[in-house]
Design a protein around this motif. Structure first.
Motif, PDB file in Angstrom:
ATOM      1  N   GLU A   2       0.830  -1.208   0.000  1.00 13.28           N
ATOM      2  CA  GLU A   2       0.000   0.000   0.000  1.00 13.28           C
ATOM      3  C   GLU A   2       0.861   1.253   0.000  1.00 13.28           C
ATOM      4  OE1 GLU A   2      -2.338  -0.230   3.496  1.00 13.28           O
ATOM      5  OE2 GLU A   2      -3.809  -1.611   2.634  1.00 13.28           O
ATOM      6  N   ILE A   3       0.261   2.329  -0.463  1.00 15.63           N
ATOM      7  CA  ILE A   3       0.922   3.628  -0.363  1.00 15.63           C
ATOM      8  C   ILE A   3       0.952   4.046   1.107  1.00 15.63           C
ATOM      9  CG2 ILE A   3       0.643   6.093  -0.876  1.00 15.63           C
ATOM     10  CD1 ILE A   3       1.550   4.598  -3.314  1.00 15.63           C
ATOM     11  N   LEU A   5       2.616   7.109   4.055  1.00 16.08           N
ATOM     12  CA  LEU A   5       2.915   8.545   4.070  1.00 16.08           C
ATOM     13  C   LEU A   5       4.330   8.855   3.582  1.00 16.08           C
ATOM     14  CD1 LEU A   5       1.126   9.634   7.376  1.00 16.08           C
ATOM     15  CD2 LEU A   5       0.335   9.928   5.019  1.00 16.08           C
ATOM     16  N   GLY A   8       5.126   9.930   0.086  1.00 12.69           N
ATOM     17  CA  GLY A   8       4.872  11.314  -0.288  1.00 12.69           C
ATOM     18  C   GLY A   8       5.874  12.288   0.298  1.00 12.69           C
ATOM     19  N   LYS A 133     -13.904  13.567   1.439  1.00 11.22           N
ATOM     20  CA  LYS A 133     -13.144  12.999   0.318  1.00 11.22           C
ATOM     21  C   LYS A 133     -11.994  13.911  -0.116  1.00 11.22           C
ATOM     22  CE  LYS A 133     -15.926   9.427  -0.067  1.00 11.22           C
ATOM     23  NZ  LYS A 133     -15.470   8.122   0.458  1.00 11.22           N
ATOM     24  N   ALA A 134     -11.737  14.939   0.676  1.00 11.74           N
ATOM     25  CA  ALA A 134     -10.572  15.798   0.450  1.00 11.74           C
ATOM     26  C   ALA A 134     -10.305  16.495   1.781  1.00 11.74           C
ATOM     27  CB  ALA A 134     -10.823  16.812  -0.662  1.00 11.74           C
ATOM     28  N   ASP A 135      -9.441  17.497   1.792  1.00  3.78           N
ATOM     29  CA  ASP A 135      -9.202  18.235   3.026  1.00  3.78           C
ATOM     30  C   ASP A 135      -9.322  19.717   2.702  1.00  3.78           C
ATOM     31  OD1 ASP A 135      -8.546  19.007   5.538  1.00  3.78           O
ATOM     32  OD2 ASP A 135      -6.418  18.524   5.395  1.00  3.78           O
ATOM     33  N   TYR A 138      -7.367  21.193  -2.529  1.00  6.43           N
ATOM     34  CA  TYR A 138      -6.033  20.917  -3.048  1.00  6.43           C
ATOM     35  C   TYR A 138      -5.858  21.754  -4.313  1.00  6.43           C
ATOM     36  CZ  TYR A 138      -6.296  16.818   0.040  1.00  6.43           C
ATOM     37  OH  TYR A 138      -6.435  15.995   1.124  1.00  6.43           O
ATOM     38  N   ARG A 220      10.722  18.995  -1.292  1.00  2.00           N
ATOM     39  CA  ARG A 220      10.552  17.768  -0.493  1.00  2.00           C
ATOM     40  C   ARG A 220      11.825  16.924  -0.500  1.00  2.00           C
ATOM     41  NH1 ARG A 220       5.828  14.239  -2.642  1.00  2.00           N
ATOM     42  NH2 ARG A 220       6.752  14.929  -4.580  1.00  2.00           N
ATOM     43  N   ARG A 332       2.609  16.237   3.151  1.00  2.00           N
ATOM     44  CA  ARG A 332       1.837  17.476   3.196  1.00  2.00           C
ATOM     45  C   ARG A 332       2.636  18.674   3.695  1.00  2.00           C
ATOM     46  NH1 ARG A 332      -4.191  16.495   4.745  1.00  2.00           N
ATOM     47  NH2 ARG A 332      -4.251  18.436   3.568  1.00  2.00           N
TER      48      ARG A 332
ATOM     49  N   PHE B  92      -0.557  13.194  -9.193  1.00  2.00           N
ATOM     50  CA  PHE B  92      -1.384  12.244  -8.451  1.00  2.00           C
ATOM     51  C   PHE B  92      -1.496  12.700  -7.006  1.00  2.00           C
ATOM     52  CE2 PHE B  92       0.636  10.120 -11.946  1.00  2.00           C
ATOM     53  CZ  PHE B  92      -0.327   9.261 -12.453  1.00  2.00           C
ATOM     54  N   ILE B  93      -2.732  12.735  -6.502  1.00  2.00           N
ATOM     55  CA  ILE B  93      -2.923  12.940  -5.064  1.00  2.00           C
ATOM     56  C   ILE B  93      -3.466  11.612  -4.535  1.00  2.00           C
ATOM     57  CG2 ILE B  93      -4.206  14.194  -3.286  1.00  2.00           C
ATOM     58  CD1 ILE B  93      -4.174  16.623  -5.172  1.00  2.00           C
ATOM     59  N   ILE B  94      -2.671  10.943  -3.714  1.00  2.00           N
ATOM     60  CA  ILE B  94      -2.970   9.562  -3.327  1.00  2.00           C
ATOM     61  C   ILE B  94      -3.264   9.486  -1.836  1.00  2.00           C
ATOM     62  CG2 ILE B  94      -2.181   7.168  -3.522  1.00  2.00           C
ATOM     63  CD1 ILE B  94      -0.004   8.144  -5.444  1.00  2.00           C
ATOM     64  N   GLU B  96      -3.293   7.689   1.705  1.00  2.00           N
ATOM     65  CA  GLU B  96      -2.532   6.680   2.446  1.00  2.00           C
ATOM     66  C   GLU B  96      -3.322   5.365   2.465  1.00  2.00           C
ATOM     67  OE1 GLU B  96      -2.436   7.859   6.513  1.00  2.00           O
ATOM     68  OE2 GLU B  96      -1.015   6.301   7.140  1.00  2.00           O
ATOM     69  N   GLY B  97      -2.668   4.263   2.217  1.00  2.00           N
ATOM     70  CA  GLY B  97      -3.348   2.967   2.256  1.00  2.00           C
ATOM     71  C   GLY B  97      -3.852   2.504   0.901  1.00  2.00           C
ATOM     72  N   THR B 126       3.748  13.494  -7.402  1.00  2.00           N
ATOM     73  CA  THR B 126       2.947  12.603  -6.569  1.00  2.00           C
ATOM     74  C   THR B 126       2.897  13.157  -5.163  1.00  2.00           C
ATOM     75  OG1 THR B 126       3.785  10.728  -7.821  1.00  2.00           O
ATOM     76  CG2 THR B 126       2.699  10.234  -5.773  1.00  2.00           C
ATOM     77  N   LYS B 127       1.711  13.290  -4.619  1.00  2.00           N
ATOM     78  CA  LYS B 127       1.581  13.693  -3.223  1.00  2.00           C
ATOM     79  C   LYS B 127       0.756  12.637  -2.499  1.00  2.00           C
ATOM     80  CE  LYS B 127       4.025  17.247  -3.513  1.00  2.00           C
ATOM     81  NZ  LYS B 127       3.748  18.568  -4.059  1.00  2.00           N
ATOM     82  N   VAL B 128       1.042  12.428  -1.232  1.00  2.00           N
ATOM     83  CA  VAL B 128       0.284  11.469  -0.433  1.00  2.00           C
ATOM     84  C   VAL B 128      -0.403  12.228   0.704  1.00  2.00           C
ATOM     85  CG1 VAL B 128       0.423   9.402   1.018  1.00  2.00           C
ATOM     86  CG2 VAL B 128       1.915   9.615  -0.980  1.00  2.00           C
ATOM     87  N   VAL B 129      -1.693  11.947   0.919  1.00  2.00           N
ATOM     88  CA  VAL B 129      -2.420  12.571   2.039  1.00  2.00           C
ATOM     89  C   VAL B 129      -2.920  11.460   2.975  1.00  2.00           C
ATOM     90  CG1 VAL B 129      -3.082  14.625   0.726  1.00  2.00           C
ATOM     91  CG2 VAL B 129      -4.598  12.640   0.729  1.00  2.00           C
ATOM     92  N   GLU B 130      -3.234  11.824   4.203  1.00  2.00           N
ATOM     93  CA  GLU B 130      -3.629  10.845   5.201  1.00  2.00           C
ATOM     94  C   GLU B 130      -4.953  10.162   4.841  1.00  2.00           C
ATOM     95  OE1 GLU B 130      -3.269  14.073   5.557  1.00  2.00           O
ATOM     96  OE2 GLU B 130      -2.198  14.620   7.387  1.00  2.00           O
ATOM     97  N   LYS B 133      -8.541  11.707   3.683  1.00  2.00           N
ATOM     98  CA  LYS B 133      -8.335  13.053   3.123  1.00  2.00           C
ATOM     99  C   LYS B 133      -8.365  13.050   1.600  1.00  2.00           C
ATOM    100  CE  LYS B 133      -7.717  14.915   7.215  1.00  2.00           C
ATOM    101  NZ  LYS B 133      -8.831  15.674   7.820  1.00  2.00           N
ATOM    102  N   ALA B 134      -8.753  11.925   1.003  1.00  2.00           N
ATOM    103  CA  ALA B 134      -8.939  11.844  -0.453  1.00  2.00           C
ATOM    104  C   ALA B 134      -9.850  10.630  -0.673  1.00  2.00           C
ATOM    105  CB  ALA B 134      -7.614  11.683  -1.180  1.00  2.00           C
TER     106      ALA B 134
END
Lengths: 334, 334
Positions: A2-3, A5, A8, A133-135, A138, A220, A332, B92-94, B96-97, B126-130, B133-134
């Motif tokens: 799995e992806i 944190l 990112g 489904k988002a924060d 973005y 990053r 983030r 890509f905004i992915i 976590e998990g 590519t960004k990963v969010v918790e 959060k997506a």
């Protein structure tokens, strides 16, 4: 698999994901040359093309907002191509229920930063997703710039003998965002370095042309990751003197307390240059003449090394290998 | 005031958001000309630049996946500029998990669609969010194309006397995605029309040049919104014959049952053309000679009308004003 944190965070795991998934599928020479930017040829015109998604949390820290960052990040990315930033696109993924007043603030910050940077936001898109489904929102920007004649910068251009220059103190943005989350109970009066660098970088490219070999924005993954990327792409080694790396005292102490290497923390307002040793003194003087570069420093040199190692000479006389950032689940930040 | 789902449906509320927030802040002539695409001049070269965020839910329906759509949408957008699609960026905004295997599938679909469309994906992020959060993954693509010599298409080029042509049945993609969500307990065997249209559009542009006045992909907000946009931009009216609008029987019935106008439903594999009446017959014949255009139809004509109304002549002999899609909280169709 799995992806997580760390995928990112911009360091080792991000690079592994790029190599195993994206490069393999999208295979083409332009992408392979440098994944996070592309140089496209249209006749004799060279166009720089770059994209970034911004998911910074919180959306506002001292010196930086997600709106300011979303323009700054892409403008600075274009500069690292030796290009004059010209046009931006802006996509928004917005969560249902997000206050329109907050969206307006973000857009205002974008507009102000675009004005300072001399770019126009010429096209865009907006999508709305359900609550949860988002924060909030973005922001994704892509940028187009025109590569400056006589400039030829690329991550693969560094040669033994060249010198490594950073334009300002490292690790500031990442540390400020991390502390602003309040998870660690540490607070700081430092502001993010987030800032478009056109006025610092463009005159240098015009003046020094091909004597500037590489320009990179160490976002990053921080300076540690950027130097390792260049070493790998140019198939060289590097020797960096720890004592020459500029860092704000508060950033250094905060990172020490948290057991994090400030060299792995993101920057949003400094550049790393690899330049011909012959121009070293003049180049440094020119950098320092601009307030954004007043703490610029020559931090090391490029050496011949088949293993592409970045070696850090520590202040106490020792040496350690400086690797790409790893083990840091710091998403983030941008 | 908060963002609600209808702000993302592509119709009236989306336009209001654009006008009140984005156009006002980002104010520039290129953006004002047509917000969802830009034509940039570099010497004698005209470059088309466009961006789209893809948040489709579910990520896979019959005939379409978020990967296929993310390339198709931007490729077709470039075609509407009269351009040959060349380069894409992918962000890509992915969450976590998210399973890496699913990400690989998306990337594979993108790669296949890019190959078919003759475009290279040259840069990305590519960004990963918790978690929470997506919604798995969001894909954002931007595209660059070279405008074909002798082509001059723009939403403001329609003139009284021109004819309106659609290249295939309308409302399919939106209806398929909506039904696939299962919320309505209706099921259908129809597939999305999602499909890159290079081979349909490019030869027509090369053959008919400036006789093609407008090309548009009627995505979110459907044919109804697209025709109203063109009418507004060109300051003209339109008369459309309902009976001439191609639509699949199953799409029509599903929309009837749900009380939704199929003219407001998104399309991802058809184009709307406004062309000089003189080429009408030949143009239609050429369209129909391509399997992707076999159901193409001349649906109406452009008329002089200061109020920029789109009038629908109904099959029963009546008339109604066809307005932009509104009152439809149909987000995440694309």
């Amino acid at each position: 698999m799995e992806i997580n944190l760390e995928h990112g965070a911009g360091g080792k795991l991000t690079h592994e994901l790029f190599n195993s998934i994206f490069y393999k599928a999208f295979k083409n020479k332009i992408l392979e040359k440098a994944g996070d930017k592309a140089i496209l040829r249209f006749g004799s015109t060279r166009i720089a093309f770059t994209t970034d998604a911004f998911v910074m949390a919180p959306k506002k820290v001292s010196g930086c907002t997600i709106g300011k960052l979303s323009v700054t990040g892409t403008v600075n990315d274009l500069l690292t191509c030796g290009a004059i930033p010209m046009y931006l696109s802006a996509s928004f993924i917005i969560e249902e229920g997000y206050p329109i007043a907050n969206l307006s603030e973000i857009v205002r910050d974008m507009s102000e930063t675009a004005k300072i940077s001399g770019v126009s936001i010429v096209t865009g898109d907006t999508k709305v997703v359900e609550r949860g489904k988002a924060d909030g929102v973005y922001v994704i920007t892509s940028g187009i710039g025109k590569v400056i004649k006589n400039s030829n910068v690329s991550g693969s251009n560094a040669e033994p003998g060249d010198v490594i220059v950073v334009s300002g103190p490292v690790g500031t943005h990442g540390t400020v965002v991390m502390l602003a989350r309040g998870e660690f109970g540490l607070y700081s009066s430092v502001s993010s370095d987030c800032c478009p660098l056109n006025d610092l970088v463009i005159p240098l490219i015009k003046k020094y042309g091909k004597k500037i070999k590489v320009i990179r924005d160490p976002t990053r993954g921080g300076l540690a990751t950027t130097l390792n990327e260049i070493a790998k792409e140019s198939k060289v080694g590097m020797v960096v003197e720890e004592s020459k790396i500029p860092v704000l005292e508060e950033v250094k102490s905060a990172c020490e307390v948290l057991g994090i290497d400030f060299l792995s923390m993101a920057n949003e307002g400094i550049m790393v240059f690899i330049v011909d040793a012959k121009i070293k003194e003049k180049f440094l003087k020119d950098l320092r003449n601009n307030p954004k570069g007043r703490l610029a420093s020559v931090i090391g040199k490029v050496v011949s090394d088949k293993e592409k190692k970045v070696v850090l000479s520590t202040s106490v006389g020792g040496e350690r290998i400086l690797d790409m950032a790893k083990g840091l689940p710091l998403p983030r930040i941008c």
